[in-house]
Write a protein that holds these residues in place. Structure first.
Motif, PDB file in Angstrom:
ATOM      1  N   SER A   1       0.842  -1.202   0.000  1.00  3.93           N
ATOM      2  CA  SER A   1       0.000   0.000   0.000  1.00  3.93           C
ATOM      3  C   SER A   1       0.872   1.245   0.000  1.00  3.93           C
TER       4      SER A   1
ATOM      5  N   SER B   1      -5.575  -2.191  -4.639  1.00 11.06           N
ATOM      6  CA  SER B   1      -6.098  -3.190  -3.702  1.00 11.06           C
ATOM      7  C   SER B   1      -6.050  -4.594  -4.295  1.00 11.06           C
TER       8      SER B   1
ATOM      9  N   LEU C   1      -4.159  -7.652  -2.650  1.00  8.17           N
ATOM     10  CA  LEU C   1      -4.914  -8.851  -2.310  1.00  8.17           C
ATOM     11  C   LEU C   1      -4.300 -10.087  -2.960  1.00  8.17           C
TER      12      LEU C   1
ATOM     13  N   PRO D   1     -10.140  -6.313   4.343  1.00  8.21           N
ATOM     14  CA  PRO D   1     -10.612  -5.022   3.824  1.00  8.21           C
ATOM     15  C   PRO D   1     -10.291  -4.801   2.349  1.00  8.21           C
ATOM     16  N   TYR D   2      -9.191  -5.372   1.868  1.00  9.37           N
ATOM     17  CA  TYR D   2      -8.809  -5.181   0.471  1.00  9.37           C
ATOM     18  C   TYR D   2      -9.762  -5.885  -0.480  1.00  9.37           C
TER      19      TYR D   2
ATOM     20  N   ILE E   1     -12.624  -2.804  -0.480  1.00  7.46           N
ATOM     21  CA  ILE E   1     -12.268  -1.389  -0.649  1.00  7.46           C
ATOM     22  C   ILE E   1     -11.248  -1.290  -1.775  1.00  7.46           C
TER      23      ILE E   1
ATOM     24  N   ALA F   1      -6.359   1.322  -2.193  1.00  6.54           N
ATOM     25  CA  ALA F   1      -5.468   0.611  -1.287  1.00  6.54           C
ATOM     26  C   ALA F   1      -5.206   1.380   0.007  1.00  6.54           C
TER      27      ALA F   1
ATOM     28  N   LYS G   1      -7.110   3.503   1.590  1.00  5.01           N
ATOM     29  CA  LYS G   1      -8.286   3.407   2.465  1.00  5.01           C
ATOM     30  C   LYS G   1      -8.410   1.989   3.037  1.00  5.01           C
ATOM     31  N   ALA G   2      -8.130   1.018   2.185  1.00  9.04           N
ATOM     32  CA  ALA G   2      -8.187  -0.365   2.653  1.00  9.04           C
ATOM     33  C   ALA G   2      -7.126  -0.611   3.726  1.00  9.04           C
TER      34      ALA G   2
ATOM     35  N   ALA H   1      -8.378   0.542   7.111  1.00  5.62           N
ATOM     36  CA  ALA H   1      -9.311  -0.442   7.661  1.00  5.62           C
ATOM     37  C   ALA H   1      -8.571  -1.701   8.095  1.00  5.62           C
ATOM     38  N   SER H   2      -7.561  -2.099   7.306  1.00  8.31           N
ATOM     39  CA  SER H   2      -6.783  -3.289   7.642  1.00  8.31           C
ATOM     40  C   SER H   2      -6.030  -3.102   8.957  1.00  8.31           C
TER      41      SER H   2
END
Length: 244
Positions: A51, A57, A61, A180-181, A184, A187, A189-190, A193-194
């Motif tokens: 990221s 993302s 992932l 999260p990825y 979302i 990346a 933003k993910a 969250a991650s």
């Protein structure tokens, strides 16, 4: 109270009245701790690093899932080899003790006496024990393995169980920071969250680890979360440095 042959029933009654509860799943818990801790930390750091390198993302992932698969296989294989080596070592020492009991019984009997003497038992007290063991070769062998070498007989299924437990635990732990990825697309933003999801998972895992291992749960939870946070921060920072 001194136990004699006539007090066997009394001893049995006392044992029936006092039932001790001990945690006996230590090896399984150890495997779960190894798998989950690495599973939570390594993919978490990888995702943060990618990221930081502005990867999408989908790339994070894909790379994360590949790492989880490879990591689970590697960790599971490591657990299998470790347990297999332990079993092989036990078998080798067992054979050696068997041979020594047959070839040099007096020496082995002297070793039994020495072991008992280390517990403060006097010669006139341990002599009957030594003689009794000499009349029971299997009990004698078990005694030497446990008290001379400090080895417990391993479960023959231990190697496969360890591999499976560590591998599955790694997968479960590794999917948490990648979750999260999946939903979302951005990346960065993910990643936020991650971080939140993984730190919560690390805290809960650390608390459970502390509870089962007998250490302070809150302290264990904070330490586990801190280690995960430092790993991801280091990976993110290195990605930024390399990138620019």
């Amino acid at each position: 109270m001194a136990f004699t042959a006539t007090s066997v029933s009394q001893k049995t009654a006392l044992l029936d009245q006092h039932k001790e509860k001990h945690f006996t799943a230590g090896e399984v818990v150890r495997d779960i701790i190894i798998g989950v801790s690495d599973g939570l930390t390594v993919p978490f750091a990888l995702a943060a690093g990618l990221s930081g390198a502005n990867a999408s993302s989908s790339i994070v992932l894909t790379a994360g899932i590949a790492e989880v698969a490879a990591g689970a296989i590697s960790m599971g294989l490591g657990g299998y080899l470790a347990a297999k080596s332990e079993a092989d070592h036990y078998a080798m020492e067992l054979k050696r003790e068997q041979d020594e009991i047959i070839s040099v019984p007096d020496t082995e009997a002297a070793e039994v006496a020495e072991i008992l003497a280390q517990y403060g038992i006097e010669p006139h007290e341990y002599a009957p024990v030594v003689n009794a063991l000499r009349r029971k070769p299997q009990a004698w062998l078990d005694f030497m393995m446990k008290f001379e070498l400090g080895l417990e007989k391993p479960d023959p299924r231990r190697a496969l169980q360890s591999a499976f437990t560590i591998g599955i635990a790694y997968i479960i732990g590794g999917l948490v920071p990648l979750f999260p990825y999946m939903f979302i697309p951005v990346a960065m933003k993910a990643m936020v969250a991650s971080i939140i999801v993984t730190l919560i998972a690390l805290f809960i895992f650390g608390y459970a680890k502390g509870h089962f291992t007998g250490s302070k749960p809150i302290k264990s939870a904070l330490q586990t979360a801190l280690i995960g946070a430092l790993a991801s921060a280091a990976a993110y920072g290195m990605a930024k440095v390399v990138q620019g």
